[in-house]
Design a protein around this motif. Structure first.
Motif, PDB file in Angstrom:
ATOM      1  N   VAL A 137       0.826  -1.204   0.000  1.00  0.00           N
ATOM      2  CA  VAL A 137       0.000   0.000   0.000  1.00  0.00           C
ATOM      3  C   VAL A 137       0.862   1.256   0.000  1.00  0.00           C
ATOM      4  O   VAL A 137       0.545   2.250  -0.644  1.00  0.00           O
ATOM      5  CB  VAL A 137      -0.974  -0.024   1.201  1.00  0.00           C
ATOM      6  N   ALA A 138       1.974   1.198   0.716  1.00  0.00           N
ATOM      7  CA  ALA A 138       2.852   2.370   0.751  1.00  0.00           C
ATOM      8  C   ALA A 138       3.417   2.663  -0.635  1.00  0.00           C
ATOM      9  O   ALA A 138       3.617   3.822  -1.004  1.00  0.00           O
ATOM     10  CB  ALA A 138       3.992   2.150   1.745  1.00  0.00           C
ATOM     11  N   ARG A 139       3.672   1.603  -1.399  1.00  0.00           N
ATOM     12  CA  ARG A 139       4.226   1.816  -2.736  1.00  0.00           C
ATOM     13  C   ARG A 139       3.173   2.298  -3.723  1.00  0.00           C
ATOM     14  O   ARG A 139       3.502   2.916  -4.734  1.00  0.00           O
ATOM     15  CB  ARG A 139       4.870   0.527  -3.264  1.00  0.00           C
ATOM     16  N   GLY A 140       1.922   1.992  -3.442  1.00  0.00           N
ATOM     17  CA  GLY A 140       0.846   2.490  -4.292  1.00  0.00           C
ATOM     18  C   GLY A 140       1.020   2.100  -5.742  1.00  0.00           C
ATOM     19  O   GLY A 140       1.123   0.916  -6.073  1.00  0.00           O
ATOM     20  N   PRO A 141       1.046   3.068  -6.654  1.00  0.00           N
ATOM     21  CA  PRO A 141       1.136   2.748  -8.076  1.00  0.00           C
ATOM     22  C   PRO A 141       2.416   2.000  -8.450  1.00  0.00           C
ATOM     23  O   PRO A 141       2.473   1.351  -9.478  1.00  0.00           O
ATOM     24  CB  PRO A 141       1.094   4.114  -8.766  1.00  0.00           C
ATOM     25  N   ALA A 142       3.447   2.082  -7.587  1.00  0.00           N
ATOM     26  CA  ALA A 142       4.714   1.406  -7.914  1.00  0.00           C
ATOM     27  C   ALA A 142       4.802   0.022  -7.292  1.00  0.00           C
ATOM     28  O   ALA A 142       5.883  -0.569  -7.221  1.00  0.00           O
ATOM     29  CB  ALA A 142       5.880   2.263  -7.433  1.00  0.00           C
ATOM     30  N   ALA A 143       3.677  -0.508  -6.835  1.00  0.00           N
ATOM     31  CA  ALA A 143       3.711  -1.763  -6.080  1.00  0.00           C
ATOM     32  C   ALA A 143       3.849  -3.004  -6.946  1.00  0.00           C
ATOM     33  O   ALA A 143       4.119  -4.082  -6.439  1.00  0.00           O
ATOM     34  CB  ALA A 143       2.447  -1.866  -5.226  1.00  0.00           C
ATOM     35  N   ALA A 144       3.654  -2.866  -8.253  1.00  0.00           N
ATOM     36  CA  ALA A 144       3.548  -4.066  -9.096  1.00  0.00           C
ATOM     37  C   ALA A 144       4.746  -5.010  -9.020  1.00  0.00           C
ATOM     38  O   ALA A 144       4.563  -6.215  -8.859  1.00  0.00           O
ATOM     39  CB  ALA A 144       3.256  -3.670 -10.540  1.00  0.00           C
ATOM     40  N   PRO A 145       5.963  -4.518  -9.118  1.00  0.00           N
ATOM     41  CA  PRO A 145       7.089  -5.465  -9.068  1.00  0.00           C
ATOM     42  C   PRO A 145       7.131  -6.240  -7.754  1.00  0.00           C
ATOM     43  O   PRO A 145       7.309  -7.458  -7.749  1.00  0.00           O
ATOM     44  CB  PRO A 145       8.323  -4.556  -9.202  1.00  0.00           C
ATOM     45  N   LEU A 146       6.951  -5.549  -6.661  1.00  0.00           N
ATOM     46  CA  LEU A 146       6.964  -6.250  -5.372  1.00  0.00           C
ATOM     47  C   LEU A 146       5.826  -7.256  -5.319  1.00  0.00           C
ATOM     48  O   LEU A 146       5.984  -8.389  -4.854  1.00  0.00           O
ATOM     49  CB  LEU A 146       6.854  -5.250  -4.218  1.00  0.00           C
ATOM     50  N   PHE A 147       4.680  -6.861  -5.831  1.00  0.00           N
ATOM     51  CA  PHE A 147       3.544  -7.759  -5.816  1.00  0.00           C
ATOM     52  C   PHE A 147       3.853  -9.034  -6.599  1.00  0.00           C
ATOM     53  O   PHE A 147       3.601 -10.146  -6.130  1.00  0.00           O
ATOM     54  CB  PHE A 147       2.299  -7.072  -6.398  1.00  0.00           C
ATOM     55  N   LYS A 189       4.385 -15.008  -5.549  1.00  0.00           N
ATOM     56  CA  LYS A 189       5.014 -16.310  -5.818  1.00  0.00           C
ATOM     57  C   LYS A 189       5.610 -16.906  -4.548  1.00  0.00           C
ATOM     58  O   LYS A 189       6.211 -17.977  -4.591  1.00  0.00           O
ATOM     59  CB  LYS A 189       6.141 -16.143  -6.854  1.00  0.00           C
ATOM     60  N   SER A 190       5.402 -16.220  -3.426  1.00  0.00           N
ATOM     61  CA  SER A 190       6.031 -16.682  -2.181  1.00  0.00           C
ATOM     62  C   SER A 190       5.538 -18.066  -1.792  1.00  0.00           C
ATOM     63  O   SER A 190       4.390 -18.431  -2.049  1.00  0.00           O
ATOM     64  CB  SER A 190       5.708 -15.679  -1.074  1.00  0.00           C
ATOM     65  N   ALA A 191       6.411 -18.801  -1.174  1.00  0.00           N
ATOM     66  CA  ALA A 191       6.013 -20.119  -0.677  1.00  0.00           C
ATOM     67  C   ALA A 191       5.109 -19.980   0.541  1.00  0.00           C
ATOM     68  O   ALA A 191       4.370 -20.898   0.895  1.00  0.00           O
ATOM     69  CB  ALA A 191       7.262 -20.921  -0.320  1.00  0.00           C
ATOM     70  N   ASP A 192       5.170 -18.853   1.183  1.00  0.00           N
ATOM     71  CA  ASP A 192       4.388 -18.613   2.402  1.00  0.00           C
ATOM     72  C   ASP A 192       2.988 -18.143   2.010  1.00  0.00           C
ATOM     73  O   ASP A 192       2.814 -17.060   1.449  1.00  0.00           O
ATOM     74  CB  ASP A 192       5.118 -17.555   3.247  1.00  0.00           C
ATOM     75  N   ARG A 193       1.996 -18.943   2.328  1.00  0.00           N
ATOM     76  CA  ARG A 193       0.650 -18.589   1.869  1.00  0.00           C
ATOM     77  C   ARG A 193       0.130 -17.330   2.539  1.00  0.00           C
ATOM     78  O   ARG A 193      -0.690 -16.623   1.968  1.00  0.00           O
ATOM     79  CB  ARG A 193      -0.324 -19.744   2.082  1.00  0.00           C
TER      80      ARG A 193
END
Lengths: 441, 835
Positions: free
Chosen positions: B215-225, B230-234
């Protein structure tokens, strides 16, 4: 997620639910499709049930609990109350419903909240504990159904709404009239333009009163009977008196929100906010008069909180007594509608002819509202009275109560949630939470 | 509705009773003085609270001194937290050194509330200490302060050993990040959340940190998302998916879509659902493809999203395809919902084309249902042939849809379809379609009526009766009436039923006649039920005062023989808000067979019955129910309704029994004696004298007692109302008079105006009623232009003023006549003002 038995696999509840899911705010994108998840009508396996606990469930709470117990996919396992008689009354009710003796009792809510099997809690304490207990529960990873009023002050409501969102929990405010057919229909008329351009909304409230007096001191009972310090919780200390803990806390500034303005106001003002389509904002002006608190939205629509001297008896002339308690009326350029807890809808003549509709007296049941909460617990969607909706209607109510208390007109900035040009009022937006309790987790 | 408020006096009393405080002084200096000098714990507590909203820096030392007091600390903190300026924070910081236990926690919390940046060093020190509660509290306050220094302090604590401390620090960091985000410091917020999510913290906090970081990244969140999903942690995956709906953006919508390809079916379903809150033009093709996914969960997710968000023709096409595929009911329901929702003629055309081309009967039925819900005019052309389909399910579905969209041109074919119906289901659906066309177009009923003939089959006759009855087509009434006496029982019964649903009371006479004349018990029963229903509907429609209505109900009451019939009559009576209806209803309360139903009828009478000024009959009936032996629920409702009836307006006393307060007149003529107003003298009254009440009235009920004693002359007096004093001669008054004495008691005279009797009671009646020389009761009732007088409880005058120039407003006065030796006395005067 739970898919139809005909098609694919079934993911167990624990796999998707997990008790620590982070859920954000905003619009309701479902996580799974609630209606197909349940196989309604059939029994739900214990492992698939939502495990529920109760905190501070008294008379009002038992009424809500009775409809929650009836949900086949919910299992109530534990109850917590600082008063022994109330703790045990809930156990009797729950055990009788299930035909077991399994309901566990706690005096200390931390013990209940520490149980990893509990998914959600019903919070029905007195007003002063609602927000702190909700946040403690959220911090412990539980979803929350909290009775209204949801907080004592504007500051408390802000901390509550922000905290629930940050912690990613599902939260439903107990303003269950949004889930009742007659109120839904009335709001639909207003929102759908059938009343024309809305100009005045009427929300019924008690004649406000507020006392700062202390009742005479009585010897404190043993903690097992009534844990007075824990009952007080976030409220500042005062000597024990048995009347406080048997419903007599009402009317006291330190225990009841907004001088009892919010007892009906939390419902009726919320209903008006809904009908006016103003869930994202709140009135900007608040003016006390001898018979009502008159508020105005930025677009000129008036919200009149009528004081009812005989709220449970004769509600004339402000409302038709026959519509029942908690009445609201929405007035527009093309007509008006009035309704209340008796389920009766009264319409202006022109509308009566085209739209007249009767409702089988649905009363004030919280069944639909509870169902919405449980569906959202599964789907992680936002319930009907989620923190954002609750925030605005509660702040509007609390602002109205402050204007009454201070006896002068006030202006509010709805975006900043601050009063304009009124330092005293702004300083009254928050109250201290007595140590060692805190709102901020 | 008029808005009349409770009396100002009553409300002022309530309002002032709720005034704040208990007389505490409000000026800051006074509050401080109270704090310092008062010995009462309560007063000092209260003063602390009020200093929170009114206090100044001057009060800080006194408040700070209380921070160690186990009871007053919380109150003192309220005071300190409210006072503006740097002094409160400074005092709290200073107190940290000496406070212990819970008191220390309180001061730490208050520094957090004040967001005091200067407290960071102290708080970090405390967080590194050995008291776990203080550590937790200090970390929390550092989070609330949220300055860069506070954030750094928290990060340092995060490297600390214990899990519990790390979790508390993490929680505080997320709190700080929230505030930073609100203040526009998004980069700092993101960094803090990242620190939490990569640390070893419990699942819930990690999930919250994931949400915060995105949320802090807002419009720039896509790469982190794209990474996190893909994280193994559900917990991380789920948190990421839910966070998306708070920060929808183009980039995120693309990231969601791009993640689809490599994801396992479960995750695919969740990704699709997340697209509901975050999508762009490129999303929709992916969702459409997902509608046909081999995995049922993914399909359901896609249909859910498409049902709500579908907009293009391609979206409609995907939904239509899903509707036609074999599959679970939930998928069809979602597809139908979506197609029903999407507006526009292209979607109409698509749906209709699918109807025409559908391979399987049940697929065609589903599509027809959607077409019916959408109801485009163009549908009739496609649906009419379907109405004749050999498969009954298709025919019924088509006819049901046509109910809402067939046009007049289709009517002849629909009529034929009705006649040719092979089963009850098809016939019913066809009737519905015919009825629908006639209702919507306002025409066609005659065409249906033309089908009527004595030679028609019983089934057809019944169909025409049902259709024409539902339409309330007046020209059909003779035919339906005659059908009510048809030899064929089902036809007759159908006709009697339909007459009961007629939109106006035209069939009433036939129904009443049919009750008596009915050939079979069944016909009688239906006739009576229908008659009660028509009468009830007429009553509800506001024809309460219709004289025919009384006659009908009286007939029904007389005709009802057994409990069942009585119940039917009660159901009609219960809808009639009139005094007469209540009179007909009341005897049933004593009838053991139907007492309960009668009681419910009384309790549920429409609220219009509460309008008349006299609610006596309703009160009596409700009271009888409340005291009866009927079940508790109806008794409770009766008591409740009784309690909530409009209260009779209160009577105002006009005379206090001791003085002439509120009256004016010649004091040598009028006086008070033995609790009565006395006027005139047995020694002689030279001229008319009036004692007039100060306050004027318009509509009212005036009650009083009088006694007139006299020996000579014109022994007479009276009661003026709607009157005024005359300038010359000043002893006279002009207006209505209820006359007293000399054979005129209880009559209405027009004093000093038209100077004649406006209405008289019969002499015999006056002689019978009046007790000369003794106390008599007089009641005057003025309602608009209607004036009624009653003497000793019996009406003597009931007239309506026809002259519009006569004022309906004025004063009340008591008169002793001139030219007599007489004394008149008045007592127990009261008045009930009416609206």
């Amino acid at each position: 997620m739970h898919v139809s038995r005909r098609g694919g696999r079934r993911l167990s509840r624990r796999a998707f639910l997990g008790r620590s899911l982070a859920a954000g705010g905003a619009a309701a994108a479902p996580w799974i499709i609630p209606s197909s998840a349940l196989g309604l009508g059939g029994a739900v396996a214990p492992s698939e049930r939502i495990v529920l606990g109760g905190i501070g469930v008294g008379n009002r709470g038992r009424y809500v609990l009775s409809s929650m117990l009836a949900e086949k996919d919910v299992q109530f396992v534990a109850n917590c109350d600082v008063q022994r008689s109330r703790r045990e009354a809930v156990k009797r009710m729950v055990d009788e419903h299930y035909g077991t003796t399994d309901c566990v009792l706690y005096r200390d809510m931390f013990e209940l909240l520490a149980r990893p099997d509990i998914d959600a809690v019903l919070i029905a304490t007195g007003d002063h504990w609602h927000a702190p207990a909700s946040l403690l529960a959220a911090r412990a990873g539980k979803d929350v159904y909290s009775e209204k009023p949801c907080g004592m002050t504007i500051g408390e409501i802000q901390a509550l709404a922000d905290g629930i969102r940050r912690l990613g929990r599902v939260y439903q405010a107990g303003t269950q009239r949004r889930s009742l057919a007659n109120f839904q229909y009335a709001a639909g008329l207003a929102l759908g333009g059938k009343l024309g351009r809305l100009h005045t909304l009427h929300a019924s409230v008690y004649v406000p009163r507020m006392s700062f007096d202390w009742l005479p001191a009585e010897p404190e009972p043993p903690k097992e009977e009534c844990d007075w310090d824990r009952w007080l919780g976030p409220s500042p200390w005062r000597p024990y008196n048995s009347r406080y803990v048997s419903g007599g806390w009402r009317g006291h500034h330190d225990f009841e929100a907004g001088g009892n303005f919010l007892d009906w106001g939390a419902h009726t003002v919320d209903l008006c906010q809904w009908a006016n389509g103003s869930d994202a904002t709140m009135p900007v002006e608040y003016e006390p008069t001898p018979t009502a608190l008159v508020a105005r939205y930025a677009n000129g629509v008036k919200l009149v909180c009528d004081y009812l001297p005989d709220a449970f008896g004769n509600r004339a002339p402000q409302y038709r007594t026959s519509t029942g308690t908690c009445p609201v009326r929405y007035e527009g350029s093309e007509g008006w509608v009035e309704t209340g807890d008796n389920g009766e809808l009264v319409l202006s003549d022109s509308l009566q002819r085209t739209l007249g509709r009767a409702f089988a007296r649905p009363g004030t049941s919280a069944a639909g509202h509870g169902r919405n909460f449980f569906d959202c617990v599964r789907s992680r969607a936002q319930p009907v009275c989620n923190p954002d909706v609750m925030r605005r209607s509660h702040i509007a109510c609390l602002a109205a109560a402050l204007a009454w208390q201070l006896g002068r007109p006030m202006k509010l900035d709805p975006a900043k949630e601050e009063f304009v040009g009124d330092d005293e009022a702004n300083r009254m937006r928050a109250r201290v939470v007595r140590e060692p309790w805190s709102l901020h987790l | 509705m008029t808005t009349r408020f409770p009396t100002a006096a009553a409300l002022t009393a309530l309002f002032t009773a709720t005034a704040l405080g208990t007389g505490n002084p409000r000026a800051p200096r006074d509050l401080l003085a109270a704090l310092n000098s008062s010995t009462s714990l309560h007063e000092r507590a209260r003063a602390c609270q009020q200093l929170g909203s009114l206090g100044t820096a001057e009060a800080v030392p006194a408040l700070a001194a209380l921070l160690s007091d186990p009871v007053l600390a919380a109150y003192a903190r309220q005071g300190l937290e409210g006072i503006p300026g740097p002094e409160p924070a400074a005092a709290l910081r200073a107190a940290l050194a000496t406070l212990k236990g819970d008191r220390l926690l309180g001061a730490i919390d208050s520094l957090g509330s004040l967001r005091d940046p200067k407290a960071v060093a102290d708080l970090e020190r405390i967080a590194g200490g050995t008291d776990p509660a203080a550590t937790r509290s200090a970390l929390r306050s550092l989070g609330r302060i949220g300055s860069p220094a506070a954030a750094d302090a928290l990060k340092r604590v995060m490297t600390s050993a214990t899990d519990a401390t790390r979790a508390d620090a993490a929680s505080a960091m997320l709190l700080a990040a929230d505030a930073m985000r609100r203040e526009g410091r998004a980069g700092e917020a993101a960094a803090l959340c990242d620190a939490v999510r990569t640390a070893g913290v419990p699942d819930g906090l990690r999930a919250a940190a994931v949400r915060g970081a995105l949320v802090a990244r807002g419009p720039a969140a896509a790469p982190l998302f794209a990474d996190l999903v893909k994280s193994a942690d559900r917990h991380v995956r789920h948190a990421a998916l839910l966070a998306v709906r708070e920060i929808p953006s183009d980039a995120l919508a693309d990231a969601l879509r791009e993640s689809l390809a490599a994801a396992a079916p479960d995750l695919r379903a969740h990704l699709v659902l997340a697209m509901s809150g975050c999508r762009n033009d490129r999303t929709m093709p992916a969702i459409r493809a997902a509608v046909a996914d081999p995995d049922a969960g993914v399909r359901l997710a896609a249909l859910t999203v498409l049902a709500r968000a579908g907009a293009s023709a391609e979206d409609a096409g995907a939904l239509a395809a899903a509707l036609q595929r074999d599959g679970p009911a939930e998928e069809h329901a979602l597809a139908a919902e979506g197609l029903g929702r999407m507006p526009g003629p292209e979607v109409d055309a698509l749906v209709l084309k699918a109807v025409a081309g559908a391979a399987a009967a049940d697929a065609r039925v589903r599509l027809i249902q959607v077409a019916g819900a959408r109801a485009p005019a163009s549908a009739a052309g496609v649906l009419m042939p379907c109405a004749a389909d050999a498969d009954e399910r298709v025919a019924v579905a088509a006819l049901r849809a046509l109910k809402g969209l067939a046009a007049s041109a289709d009517l002849p074919a629909l009529i034929e379809r009705t006649k040719a119906a092979g089963s009850a289901a098809v016939r019913a659906a066809a009737e519905g379609a015919v009825h629908g066309v006639c209702l919507r177009t306002g025409a066609g009923a005659d065409a249906v009526l033309r089908e009527w003939s004595p030679a028609a089959t019983a089934a057809d006759k019944a169909s025409w009766i049902r259709i024409l009855g539902a339409l309330g087509h007046a020209p059909a009434l003779p035919a339906i009436r005659s059908a009510a006496a048809d030899a064929d029982e089902p036809v007759a019964v159908c006709a009697l039923e339909q007459l009961g649903r007629w939109p106006d009371p035209a069939p009433m006479t036939d129904l009443l006649a049919a009750i008596d004349a009915s050939a079979t018990p069944k016909r009688r029963a239906i006739a009576l039920a229908s008659a009660a229903s028509v009468a009830g509907a007429a009553a509800e429609a506001g024809r309460s005062a219709d004289p025919d209505l009384s006659a009908w109900f009286r007939r029904l009451v007389a005709a009802a023989r057994d409990a069942g019939e009585k119940r039917l009559v009660l159901s009609g009576l219960g809808r009639w808000a009139s005094a007469e209806g209540l009179r007909l209803l009341s005897p049933y309360l004593a009838d053991p067979e139907v007492a309960a139903e009668a009681a419910w009828a009384v309790v549920n009478l429409p609220s219009a019955i509460e309008a008349p000024a006299d609610l006596g009959a309703l009160r009596d009936a409700l009271g009888a129910v409340a005291k009866s032996k009927l079940p508790a629920d109806v008794r409770g409702k009766a008591s409740s309704r009784l309690r909530n009836l409009p209260k009779p307006p209160a009577a105002l006393p006009l005379f206090d029994g001791r003085s002439l307060a509120g009256w004016e007149g010649a004091t040598n003529v009028w006086r008070v004696r033995d609790g009565a107003i006395v006027g005139g003298s047995l020694a002689g009254n030279p001229r008319n004298e009036f004692l007039a009440a100060d306050r004027p009235f318009t509509n009212f009920v005036l009650r009083l007692e009088y006694r007139l004693e006299g020996t000579e002359g014109f022994v007479n007096g009276g009661v003026q109302f709607r009157s005024e004093r005359i300038a010359q001669p000043p002893n006279e008054m002009r207006g209505y008079q209820a006359d007293i004495g000399a054979g005129h008691s209880g009559c209405l005279y027009d004093e000093s105006r038209r100077n004649r009797f406006l209405a008289r009671a019969a002499d015999g009646q006056i002689r019978r009623l009046e007790r000369p020389g003794d106390w008599n009761r007089l009641e005057l009732r003025c309602e608009g232009s209607r004036i009624r007088i009653a003497l000793n409880g019996e009406p003597t005058v009931d007239v309506v003023e026809g002259d519009a120039s006569i004022p309906a407003h004025g004063r009340i006065a008591l008169q002793i006549h001139g030219n007599c030796k007489a004394e008149i006395s008045f007592r127990n005067l009261s008045i009930v003002p009416l609206p």
